[in-house]
Design an enzyme around this catalytic site. Structure first.
Site, PDB file in Angstrom:
ATOM      1  N   GLU B  61       7.592  -5.981  -9.247  1.00 34.26           N
ATOM      2  CA  GLU B  61       6.821  -6.032 -10.495  1.00 34.26           C
ATOM      3  C   GLU B  61       7.682  -5.873 -11.737  1.00 34.26           C
ATOM      4  O   GLU B  61       7.477  -6.546 -12.739  1.00 34.26           O
ATOM      5  CB  GLU B  61       5.718  -4.970 -10.497  1.00 34.26           C
ATOM      6  CG  GLU B  61       4.505  -5.304  -9.643  1.00 34.26           C
ATOM      7  CD  GLU B  61       4.670  -4.916  -8.183  1.00 34.26           C
ATOM      8  OE1 GLU B  61       5.746  -4.371  -7.833  1.00 34.26           O
ATOM      9  OE2 GLU B  61       3.745  -5.153  -7.393  1.00 34.26           O
ATOM     10  N   HIS B 130      -3.708   3.516  -5.313  1.00 32.87           N
ATOM     11  CA  HIS B 130      -4.191   2.138  -5.489  1.00 32.87           C
ATOM     12  C   HIS B 130      -5.469   2.055  -6.307  1.00 32.87           C
ATOM     13  O   HIS B 130      -6.105   1.018  -6.333  1.00 32.87           O
ATOM     14  CB  HIS B 130      -4.457   1.504  -4.119  1.00 32.87           C
ATOM     15  CG  HIS B 130      -3.234   1.060  -3.399  1.00 32.87           C
ATOM     16  ND1 HIS B 130      -2.162   1.870  -3.177  1.00 32.87           N
ATOM     17  CD2 HIS B 130      -2.914  -0.134  -2.840  1.00 32.87           C
ATOM     18  CE1 HIS B 130      -1.240   1.208  -2.505  1.00 32.87           C
ATOM     19  NE2 HIS B 130      -1.662  -0.004  -2.290  1.00 32.87           N
TER      20      HIS B 130
END
Lengths: 377, 328
Positions: B61, B130
């Site tokens: 990322e 998450h």
């Protein structure tokens, strides 16, 4: 046999030195280059040196604030590498960025005024020493977070390649230079950038200005295989080179074919550019982590003295001309300072400019009155 | 002409139309191409645009966010997909330190027209790593814009606006809404400007302000409260930066009560911001202090019942409205 996982850096002097070009080799290099070009490089390096000397003085006089990182000793890197690319090729670097900005063509007065925090600065006094930008010269900054410019460099190369190939339906024809220090080698962003550049065939050259120290931490104390950092490019399938960054002739000689190779193949490369910063990491560095002997040893390799001596030896330069160039760059930097002093500090009207492309704020807890037409009460 | 499509297809249409319209737009992220998107949002796009414009990345990322920013600085208009905004935390430096500040730090020379998009909020028993609701964390940063659609039509119209915007846009979707169906106009110029809230339900007794998925909880609560003769007006903010304050204050001046529902944690949150603003501007109109409904101030738990207990829901919202309207 040692396992690579436990391999220790060899007991070598810090930073490791590279084979210097011999006298004959230097003469041959000089003979192969146009006189004007070599003269220009000498002048550029002298301009950067003078600019940095005056920057240090201005900093000590508290005319310049914040953090300030001086490029003295590394001039041959910016000048020799940027000489090997075209004006359309993007350049991006870290926070020791004055030399790159000047070598890329920024007028010293915009660079100095930025550090003076004036509206006449390249970023209107909003970036400072670590954040020089010059769109007209394809100079994409000066970036203050170690290693952060490396993914950006991959993106610049992605953009030129996408524009050339996808939009213009031509061959990829640009190369991006992305500079980093050896201290950045251990940042995750740098590794991710190298992987992406290798994976996506991005024409970007990562030039590690390996001055042997990550701030005060010697390279051998900060990274594995510090004596052979090109192995960190092998890991990503990227070609690499080791270049004597203290000799502008060697820098150009080795960079030029590498740049053309990356241009032709549209592939990345990685350079271990061996150099030395003659001053501290920043203006507040007493340099206790290295010896005076080591510093003296590198001062013998001063890139400006090396080039000027070689030019004199080869009848390309006289003492008088050398002194004359010194006078010219002193004058140029004096004028940059004069101009910076005369330039006004950015006014309050600048505070909210360029936060967004559209007009913005100020934020008053009433959301965004200028955008939304104000509170209706 | 409009037809009923899923939220995910509305997002796909927005990206597809904008990529047809402007060659500088490309989509990059994990599994966006050959996998058709981890949540099938980019289904068919690789086939239509090819691998030069719909680009799979490794799990990296920080690298691909920074790559997108560099490309945006040099004239392209990237859409960078995060499989989840939870994963954007490892890209905090590029998305917070580079994208929103580039224009300012370069004195106006280098803009950053980029869209970061992906799932935000609890997906369902994914545990705390998450289940990030990044809106409160990221909305603090000047220089970025933030949109958070709750309906398919807004998903399309806001995303098209985001892609055409010259500034960096954080676009927050919800995994739990991707299969939601709704009417979406086929007009290729369906553009919903940022800073314009929508009022999906009008009412007179209490203003409910929310963003993204909890807008649906507000509507559920409003329906339940209507049976108890409490009339709620539901405001769907649609964008957080800029925030449409006038629509909120106009409503509060009518209802004299306000509940803010925000799926991020309560401390220094979007709800805090809206509550403070309403208190500043509608002090004399409020019959009760603004009431906030947030996720509980704990990491998101895994266990089903406990996770449900932690998130905003209609029950909590009803309770808050009763408090704000002295109906309990």
């Amino acid at each position: 046999m040692q396992q690579s996982g436990s391999m220790q850096p060899e007991a070598e002097p810090t930073p490791p030195q590279v084979q210097q070009a011999g006298r004959d080799e230097t003469s041959a290099l000089l003979a192969s280059l146009p006189m004007d070009t070599v003269n220009h490089w000498l002048r550029e390096m002298m301009l950067i040196r003078e600019f940095e000397v005056r920057t240090m003085q201005a900093y000590q006089d508290k005319k310049i604030g914040g953090f300030c990182h001086i490029y003295i000793g590394q001039e041959a890197v910016a000048v020799g590498t940027i000489a090997a690319i075209t004006p359309e090729d993007p350049v991006v670097t870290a926070y020791r960025d004055h030399g790159h900005a000047l070598a890329r063509g920024m007028d010293p007065k915009y660079c100095m005024a930025e550090m003076y925090g004036r509206i006449g600065g390249c970023a209107k006094g909003k970036g400072g020493s670590m954040h020089m930008f010059d769109k007209a010269n394809n100079f994409f900054g000066g970036h203050g977070i170690v290693g952060a410019q490396c993914p950006l460099g991959a993106g610049l190369a992605f953009a030129t390649k996408y524009r050339d190939e996808v939009i213009n339906k031509e061959r990829s024809k640009h190369v991006t230079l992305c500079f980093l220090g050896d201290g950045a080698l251990n940042q995750g962003a740098v590794h991710e950038a190298k992987n992406l550049a290798g994976l996506l065939d991005l024409p970007v050259i990562y030039i590690v200005e390996n001055n042997g120290y990550s701030m005060g931490t010697a390279i051998s104390r900060g990274t594995t295989v510090g004596h052979e950092i090109t192995r960190k490019a092998d890991a990503y399938g990227i070609e690499s080179a080791v270049i004597d960054g203290l000799d502008v002739l060697s820098v150009y000689r080795d960079m030029k074919p590498l740049v053309e190779h990356c241009r032709q193949t549209s592939r990345p490369a990685f350079v271990d550019m061996r150099t030395y910063r003659f001053k501290g990491h920043s203006m507040s560095d007493p340099r206790k982590y290295r010896t005076k002997d080591e510093e003296a040893q590198y001062e013998l390799l001063d890139p400006i003295a090396r080039l000027s001596k070689a030019m004199i030896n080869n009848q390309m330069l006289t003492d008088e001309r050398f002194k004359q160039i010194g006078k010219e760059v002193r004058q140029e930097v004096r004028e940059a300072i004069k101009w910076s002093v005369a330039s006004k500090p950015p006014g309050k009207d600048e505070l909210y400019k360029d936060v967004y492309v559209e007009k913005w704020g100020p934020y008053t807890g009433t959301s965004l009155p200028e955008m939304l037409g104000g509170d209706e009460s | 002409m409009s037809r009923v499509i899923e939220f995910r297809d509305a997002l796909c249409e927005a990206m597809t139309e904008e990529m047809v319209r402007d060659e500088r737009v490309f989509l990059m992220g994990e599994e966006v191409a050959e996998y058709d998107g981890a949540y099938k949002v980019s289904r068919g796009m690789l086939e239509q645009f090819g691998s030069r414009r719909v680009i799979d990345t490794p799990i990296s990322e920080s690298g691909f966010s920074g790559l997108g920013i560099g490309a945006a600085m040099h004239g392209l208009r990237p859409i960078i997909e995060f499989m989840s905004w939870s994963f954007s935390l490892v890209a905090a430096d590029p998305i917070l330190n580079n994208a929103p500040k580039m224009l300012y730090m370069s004195g106006g020379q280098f803009g950053c027209p980029i869209v970061f998009r992906g799932n935000d909020g609890a997906g369902g028993q994914l545990g705390s790593t998450h289940s990030w609701c990044v809106e409160s964390l990221y909305a603090n940063v000047p220089g970025l814009k933030m949109a958070i659609p709750a309906f398919p039509s807004d998903a399309k119209g806001l995303l098209k606006t985001a892609i055409r915007d010259d500034d960096p846009v954080f676009f927050l979707e919800s995994e739990r809404l991707l299969a939601l169906k709704g009417e979406v106009d086929e007009d290729p110029e369906l553009l919903i400007p940022f800073g314009t809230a929508n009022i999906p339900r009008e009412g007179t007794d209490c203003t409910l302000v929310s963003f993204g998925r909890p807008v649906h909880f507000c509507l559920e609560a409003a329906e339940e409260l209507a049976g108890q003769n409490i009339s709620c007006e539901v405001i769907d903010g649609r964008s957080i930066r800029p925030l449409d304050v006038p629509t909120i204050t106009r409503s509060v001046r009518k209802t004299n009560a306000c509940v803010v529902v925000d799926q991020s944690w309560p401390f220094a949150s979007i709800a805090s911001e809206v509550a403070a603003t309403v208190s500043e501007q509608c002090f004399d109109d409020l019959d009760h202090p603004v009431v906030r409904v947030n996720s509980d101030d704990v990491p998101a738990p895994y266990a089903f019942d406990l996770e449900q207990e932690m998130l905003p829901n209609a029950r909590k919202i009803c309770q808050a409205v009763r408090t704000a309207t002295y109906s309990s």
